[in-house]
Enzyme design. Structure first.
Site, PDB file in Angstrom:
ATOM      1  N   TRP A 138       1.202  -1.247  -0.311  1.00  0.00           N
ATOM      2  CA  TRP A 138      -0.048   0.181  -0.423  1.00  0.00           C
ATOM      3  C   TRP A 138       0.660   1.113  -0.032  1.00  0.00           C
ATOM      4  O   TRP A 138       1.581   1.588   1.370  1.00  0.00           O
ATOM      5  CB  TRP A 138      -1.245   0.253   1.190  1.00  0.00           C
ATOM      6  CG  TRP A 138      -1.914   0.731   1.476  1.00  0.00           C
ATOM      7  CD1 TRP A 138      -1.914   2.214   1.463  1.00  0.00           C
ATOM      8  CD2 TRP A 138      -3.144   1.059   1.044  1.00  0.00           C
ATOM      9  NE1 TRP A 138      -2.804   3.094   0.905  1.00  0.00           N
ATOM     10  CE2 TRP A 138      -3.662   2.256   1.459  1.00  0.00           C
ATOM     11  CE3 TRP A 138      -3.673   0.028   1.365  1.00  0.00           C
ATOM     12  CZ2 TRP A 138      -4.947   2.934   0.164  1.00  0.00           C
ATOM     13  CZ3 TRP A 138      -5.379  -0.014   0.624  1.00  0.00           C
ATOM     14  CH2 TRP A 138      -5.510   1.831   1.056  1.00  0.00           C
ATOM     15  N   GLU A 210       7.841  -1.551   1.643  1.00  0.00           N
ATOM     16  CA  GLU A 210       7.754  -1.320   3.180  1.00  0.00           C
ATOM     17  C   GLU A 210       9.160  -1.980   3.717  1.00  0.00           C
ATOM     18  O   GLU A 210       8.675  -3.109   3.458  1.00  0.00           O
ATOM     19  CB  GLU A 210       6.080  -1.197   3.425  1.00  0.00           C
ATOM     20  CG  GLU A 210       4.961  -0.718   2.419  1.00  0.00           C
ATOM     21  CD  GLU A 210       3.978  -0.976   2.562  1.00  0.00           C
ATOM     22  OE1 GLU A 210       3.394  -1.640   3.678  1.00  0.00           O
ATOM     23  OE2 GLU A 210       3.278  -1.489   1.960  1.00  0.00           O
ATOM     24  N   ASP A 243       9.916   2.793   1.479  1.00  0.00           N
ATOM     25  CA  ASP A 243       7.987   3.706   2.014  1.00  0.00           C
ATOM     26  C   ASP A 243       8.284   3.431   3.387  1.00  0.00           C
ATOM     27  O   ASP A 243       7.693   2.373   3.537  1.00  0.00           O
ATOM     28  CB  ASP A 243       7.620   3.187   1.301  1.00  0.00           C
ATOM     29  CG  ASP A 243       5.864   3.748   1.995  1.00  0.00           C
ATOM     30  OD1 ASP A 243       5.655   4.717   2.846  1.00  0.00           O
ATOM     31  OD2 ASP A 243       4.784   3.483   1.650  1.00  0.00           O
ATOM     32  N   GLN A 246       4.668   4.193   8.232  1.00  0.00           N
ATOM     33  CA  GLN A 246       4.206   3.810   9.356  1.00  0.00           C
ATOM     34  C   GLN A 246       5.374   3.294  10.430  1.00  0.00           C
ATOM     35  O   GLN A 246       5.676   2.969  11.494  1.00  0.00           O
ATOM     36  CB  GLN A 246       3.037   2.296   9.229  1.00  0.00           C
ATOM     37  CG  GLN A 246       2.626   2.457   8.544  1.00  0.00           C
ATOM     38  CD  GLN A 246       1.122   2.141   8.371  1.00  0.00           C
ATOM     39  OE1 GLN A 246       1.350   0.615   9.397  1.00  0.00           O
ATOM     40  NE2 GLN A 246       0.299   1.940   7.798  1.00  0.00           N
ATOM     41  N   LYS A 272       2.892  10.002   7.814  1.00  0.00           N
ATOM     42  CA  LYS A 272       2.331   9.173   9.041  1.00  0.00           C
ATOM     43  C   LYS A 272       2.749   9.968  10.395  1.00  0.00           C
ATOM     44  O   LYS A 272       2.446  11.050  10.608  1.00  0.00           O
ATOM     45  CB  LYS A 272       2.196   7.986   8.464  1.00  0.00           C
ATOM     46  CG  LYS A 272       0.964   7.664   7.878  1.00  0.00           C
ATOM     47  CD  LYS A 272       1.053   6.207   8.520  1.00  0.00           C
ATOM     48  CE  LYS A 272      -0.491   5.287   7.034  1.00  0.00           C
ATOM     49  NZ  LYS A 272      -1.784   5.480   6.878  1.00  0.00           N
ATOM     50  N   ARG A 406      -4.629  -5.650  12.907  1.00  0.00           N
ATOM     51  CA  ARG A 406      -3.224  -4.359  13.428  1.00  0.00           C
ATOM     52  C   ARG A 406      -3.205  -4.061  14.956  1.00  0.00           C
ATOM     53  O   ARG A 406      -4.442  -2.605  14.598  1.00  0.00           O
ATOM     54  CB  ARG A 406      -3.251  -3.611  12.204  1.00  0.00           C
ATOM     55  CG  ARG A 406      -2.746  -4.315  10.736  1.00  0.00           C
ATOM     56  CD  ARG A 406      -2.461  -2.525   9.702  1.00  0.00           C
ATOM     57  NE  ARG A 406      -3.914  -2.303   9.425  1.00  0.00           N
ATOM     58  CZ  ARG A 406      -3.809  -0.937   9.021  1.00  0.00           C
ATOM     59  NH1 ARG A 406      -2.186  -0.384   7.919  1.00  0.00           N
ATOM     60  NH2 ARG A 406      -4.412  -0.380   8.336  1.00  0.00           N
TER      61      ARG A 406
HETATM   62  C1  LIG Z   1       3.223   1.915   4.168  1.00  0.00           C
HETATM   63  C2  LIG Z   1       2.644   3.201   3.592  1.00  0.00           C
HETATM   64  N1  LIG Z   1       2.614   4.366   2.655  1.00  0.00           N
HETATM   65  C3  LIG Z   1       1.722   5.098   2.032  1.00  0.00           C
HETATM   66  C4  LIG Z   1       0.344   5.217   2.313  1.00  0.00           C
HETATM   67  C5  LIG Z   1       0.281   6.474   1.762  1.00  0.00           C
HETATM   68  O1  LIG Z   1       0.107   7.546   3.112  1.00  0.00           O
HETATM   69  P1  LIG Z   1      -1.350   8.646   3.078  1.00  0.00           P
HETATM   70  O2  LIG Z   1      -2.075   8.081   3.242  1.00  0.00           O
HETATM   71  O3  LIG Z   1      -0.776   9.691   4.096  1.00  0.00           O
HETATM   72  O4  LIG Z   1      -1.161   8.906   1.283  1.00  0.00           O
HETATM   73  C6  LIG Z   1       0.268   4.058   4.075  1.00  0.00           C
HETATM   74  C7  LIG Z   1      -0.954   4.615   4.730  1.00  0.00           C
HETATM   75  O5  LIG Z   1      -1.751   3.897   4.911  1.00  0.00           O
HETATM   76  C8  LIG Z   1       1.125   3.313   3.713  1.00  0.00           C
HETATM   77  O6  LIG Z   1       0.463   2.619   4.580  1.00  0.00           O
END
Ligand SMILES: Cc1ncc(COP(=O)(O)O)c(C=O)c1O
Length: 436
Positions: A138, A210, A243, A246, A272, A406
């Site tokens: 995501w 991630e 990324d 989180q 975040k 989660r």
């Molecule tokens: C790992 C990761 N990257 C990017 C995003 C996207 O972030 P945003 O919702 O602030 O655009 C999320 C959102 O949940 C995320 O979990």
């Protein structure tokens, strides 16, 4: 017209809102402080998701409120070509906690935007356009980030960007190539890269990953995975984008999750947790990549790039994470929470797996422990029962990724709040109905 009375009642009136992610929760939140939410009708809810995984300092932290007040008095927003001291200082303070060659940052609002900028940098720098991401990923809802988001939301919106390809998610509990059980030997990575090579039109740009997949079911990358992935990238001339929306700034028991793998990405995105609940994100890269992109006329000019107020908040968040040693605190609180979840696992058959790092934990719910078939309806029922009992725990359940609770409370959570959350979860697991 909405009346004052109906606006103050709980549940909320939703018939004038667009539903952007299924049905809204049946609560109207009035206040949030520390690890607690209070509904309009005075019910208290323990927040085990830190809002949308952002409020790592807890809700309403005084450092954030002071920064907002102070910046509000000075300067909130500027022409995007103007800089304020909070922006240049945030860049300096961030570089002080990041390893070389990471040296330059730009500040945006959301995680999707930071990834969008990272992908644009990678494409401009490499001259390629092919981007690989995990099947359980995501990365956001803007077009480029969404094209590399495979866990959900792909159907019904027309073509994704050409050149986007999926890599198997290295979840050893649910091996994506039915090869390992509980211990990943990285065969899925080599197989995934070979498949990408077969599909490539010879225009590689980046892999975006991630370090611990969140929506994908709380999957920490296996030992050695990131190092091997970096090698694969280097061999193909692709950039590695990590990324850490989180996982950064303490959540996993370290400042950054990548530190635990001994691999420095070419581009790092933060979001975040950087704003602690306010919209602030960062795209960070090396001096060399930035210089090359600048030479090629890199453009990512948005209304809120380099906005002063969120940058001031980011500085307050970073300073608090460091001053209160929140990575260490997350590690200790995470150990307590994990021990509690493992104790629940011994008593509750549907808990197939407990995994994660620090205060970013997942509870994989199964119909039976031998087949590991996801207990999807049960997972939804557990999450709903928790909310009724005063605990906010999120369920992620997408095809192939399991049915996973989660759990990511604020890093400032007190030990007795962790214990209370575990008690409520214990009761919800008993009362949620049939295990399906
Ligand atoms: C790992 C990761 N990257 C990017 C995003 C996207 O972030 P945003 O919702 O602030 O655009 C999320 C959102 O949940 C995320 O979990």
């Amino acid at each position: 017209m909405t009346t004052a009375a109906s606006a103050a009642s709980s549940p909320p009136v939703t018939d004038q809102l667009i539903r952007y992610g299924g049905e809204f929760a049946d609560v109207l939140i009035e206040r949030a402080r520390g690890s607690w939410l209070t509904t309009a009708d005075g019910r208290r809810i323990l927040d085990f998701t830190s809002g949308q995984m952002c409020a790592t300092l807890g809700h309403g932290h005084p450092a954030i409120l002071d920064a907002m007040r102070d910046a509000g008095e000075r300067v909130v927003h500027l022409f995007s070509g103007f800089l304020s001291r909070d922006v240049t200082e945030l860049a300096r303070e961030l570089m002080a906690v990041l390893p070389e060659p990471l040296a330059r940052a730009m500040f945006l609002s959301t995680g999707g935007e930071a990834n969008e900028a990272a992908l644009r940098l990678a494409k401009l720098h490499t001259g390629g356009h092919e981007v690989l991401a995990f099947a359980g990923s995501w990365h956001g809802m803007t077009a480029g980030a969404a094209a590399s988001t495979y866990s959900a939301g792909r159907r019904g919106y027309g073509p994704a960007l050409p050149g986007t390809m999926a890599l198997p998610t290295p979840n050893a509990y649910r091996c994506p190539i039915a090869h390992c059980r509980d211990r990943c030997d990285l065969a899925c990575l080599d197989a995934g890269m070979a498949l990408a090579d077969a599909q490539s039109v010879g225009s590689p740009a980046a892999v975006i990953a991630e370090p611990i997949l969140s929506v994908g079911g709380i999957v920490p990358l296996p030992e050695g995975y990131l190092a091997r992935l970096k090698e694969h990238c280097e061999r193909r001339g692709m950039l590695l984008i990590l990324d850490e929306a989180q996982s950064a700034l303490g959540r996993v028991g370290a400042m950054f999750a990548f530190e635990q793998h001994g691999v420095v990405p070419d581009v790092l995105t933060l979001s975040k947790t950087l704003g602690g609940g306010l919209p602030l994100s960062a795209t960070v890269t090396s001096g060399a990549i930035e210089q090359d992109a600048a030479d090629k006329g890199f453009l990512h000019f948005t209304s809120h790039v380099s906005d002063p107020l969120p940058a001031a908040v980011g500085r307050a968040v970073l300073a608090t994470v460091l001053a209160d040693d929140l990575p260490r605190r997350a590690s200790a609180s995470g150990a307590r929470l994990r021990a509690g979840l493992e104790e629940l696992q011994r008593r509750h058959e549907p808990i197939g797996d407990v995994r994660g790092q620090g205060l970013m934990l997942g509870v994989d719910l199964v119909q039976d422990r031998a087949t590991r078939a996801p207990a999807e309806r049960y997972g939804t029922a557990v999450s709903a029962r928790c909310l009724e009992l005063g605990l906010n725990v999120n369920i992620v359940r997408f095809p192939g990724l399991g049915s996973v609770l989660r759990i990511a409370p604020p890093l400032t959570i007190a030990p007795e709040e962790i214990d209370l959350g575990l008690e409520i979860l214990d009761r919800a697991l008993r009362e949620a109905g049939p295990r399906q």
